[in-house]
Design a protein around this motif. Structure first.
Motif, PDB file in Angstrom:
ATOM      1  N   ASN A 114       0.988  -1.158  -0.378  1.00 28.23           N
ATOM      2  CA  ASN A 114       0.080   0.103  -0.093  1.00 28.23           C
ATOM      3  C   ASN A 114       1.109   1.071  -0.335  1.00 28.23           C
ATOM      4  N   ILE A 115       2.408   1.068  -0.211  1.00 31.99           N
ATOM      5  CA  ILE A 115       3.163   2.057  -0.010  1.00 31.99           C
ATOM      6  C   ILE A 115       3.591   2.924  -1.076  1.00 31.99           C
ATOM      7  N   VAL A 116       3.660   3.954  -1.860  1.00 31.24           N
ATOM      8  CA  VAL A 116       3.884   4.585  -3.028  1.00 31.24           C
ATOM      9  C   VAL A 116       5.103   5.182  -2.765  1.00 31.24           C
ATOM     10  N   THR A 117       6.285   5.054  -3.416  1.00 29.99           N
ATOM     11  CA  THR A 117       7.772   5.593  -2.969  1.00 29.99           C
ATOM     12  C   THR A 117       7.552   6.944  -4.552  1.00 29.99           C
ATOM     13  N   ILE A 118       7.884   7.646  -4.288  1.00 28.68           N
ATOM     14  CA  ILE A 118       7.630   9.326  -5.514  1.00 28.68           C
ATOM     15  C   ILE A 118       8.980  10.064  -5.131  1.00 28.68           C
ATOM     16  N   LYS A 119       9.506   9.729  -6.059  1.00 28.52           N
ATOM     17  CA  LYS A 119      10.828  10.855  -6.372  1.00 28.52           C
ATOM     18  C   LYS A 119      10.010  12.233  -6.076  1.00 28.52           C
ATOM     19  N   THR A 179       4.675  10.856   3.905  1.00 29.75           N
ATOM     20  CA  THR A 179       6.152  10.919   4.651  1.00 29.75           C
ATOM     21  C   THR A 179       6.771  11.509   3.790  1.00 29.75           C
ATOM     22  N   PHE A 180       8.180  12.156   4.339  1.00 30.22           N
ATOM     23  CA  PHE A 180       8.886  12.390   3.452  1.00 30.22           C
ATOM     24  C   PHE A 180      10.162  11.645   4.239  1.00 30.22           C
ATOM     25  N   LEU A 181      10.792  11.065   3.326  1.00 26.35           N
ATOM     26  CA  LEU A 181      12.613  10.808   3.737  1.00 26.35           C
ATOM     27  C   LEU A 181      14.184  11.576   2.593  1.00 26.35           C
ATOM     28  N   GLY A 182      14.359  12.344   3.020  1.00 26.03           N
ATOM     29  CA  GLY A 182      15.161  13.361   2.103  1.00 26.03           C
ATOM     30  C   GLY A 182      14.613  13.478   0.672  1.00 26.03           C
ATOM     31  N   SER A 183      14.638  12.970  -0.429  1.00 23.68           N
ATOM     32  CA  SER A 183      14.154  13.795  -1.986  1.00 23.68           C
ATOM     33  C   SER A 183      13.214  12.717  -1.782  1.00 23.68           C
ATOM     34  N   GLU A 184      12.434  11.801  -1.224  1.00 26.14           N
ATOM     35  CA  GLU A 184      11.838  10.628  -1.628  1.00 26.14           C
ATOM     36  C   GLU A 184       9.751  11.169  -0.360  1.00 26.14           C
ATOM     37  N   MET A 185       8.882  11.314  -1.408  1.00 22.94           N
ATOM     38  CA  MET A 185       7.567  11.065  -0.412  1.00 22.94           C
ATOM     39  C   MET A 185       7.439   9.569  -0.420  1.00 22.94           C
TER      40      MET A 185
END
Length: 221
Positions: A168-173, A206-212
């Protein structure tokens, strides 16, 4: 090989190997630094582009300098064909968002390709029809959706087009800054930030560095 890449391009998915070979023989590969303007609105069109790697934004600019992002393109996406077909100036501008490599066809080769290969012409027509439908949907959204709904829909669109899904998690640059995301959604930046803060508090975003990371399960909840 060029033909191996072209085979994966959605625009050419239905073409045969001989047809892909024809395209491969008339296109070249070019690299561009991040934030390079590939062409500007109202310029004559001379090149058709396919994104090999990296990403590109298509946008228009008001006389005040304010931009409106129309589309984002990534590997396998194509653009720039409209002004080559109708002979009119570019209807929008294109700029790389990161270091990118493009597959390019010049106007004479592109038009000769359409004249001599009906299947390829049909693929282009289908792509233009899809973009017209997207434009009509965007006009509908601006007319009938409130600002918050437009932000949510834009985030989902980014996730669908540019994200990598794991459960269910989508990682977007995050290729766009907040100003650009607000332009794409057609809302003021404070409204965008309000929605993002709300989503962060509810752990939808949630935000991790340059990823959402977008949690689809919590978004639906």
């Amino acid at each position: 090989m060029m033909i191996d890449f072209l085979r994966k391009v959605p625009l050419f998915a239905s073409l045969t190997n001989p047809q892909l070979s024809i395209i491969s023989n008339i296109c070249t590969r070019k690299s561009f630094k991040a934030h390079t303007i590939l062409f500007q609105e109202k310029e004559p069109g001379s090149v058709f582009y396919i994104v090999y790697s990296g990403s590109v934004k298509i946008y228009t600019a008001a006389t005040s300098g304010e931009e409106k992002i129309l589309s984002l393109f990534k590997s396998g996406d194509s653009f720039g064909e409209l002004s080559l077909i109708d002979g009119k100036p570019r209807s929008a501008s294109a700029q790389t968002l990161e270091d990118s490599t493009m597959i390019v066809l010049n106007a004479p080769n592109f038009l000769d390709l359409l004249k001599s290969n009906f299947d390829i012409s049909l693929c282009i027509m289908r792509e233009l029809s899809n973009r017209l439908r997207d434009t009509n949907q965007h006009v509908h959204d601006l007319t009938f959706l409130d600002a918050r709904s437009r932000v949510i829909k834009s985030l989902i669109k980014l996730a669908n087009k540019n994200g990598i899904r794991t459960g269910n998690i989508v990682t977007i640059k995050m290729m766009l800054n907040y100003d650009e995301v607000s332009q794409m959604a057609g809302v003021q930046k404070p409204i965008l930030m309000q929605v993002i803060r709300d989503f962060q508090e509810r752990q939808i975003l949630t935000f991790l560095g340059s990823e959402m990371k977008l949690d689809l399960a919590k978004l639906r909840g």
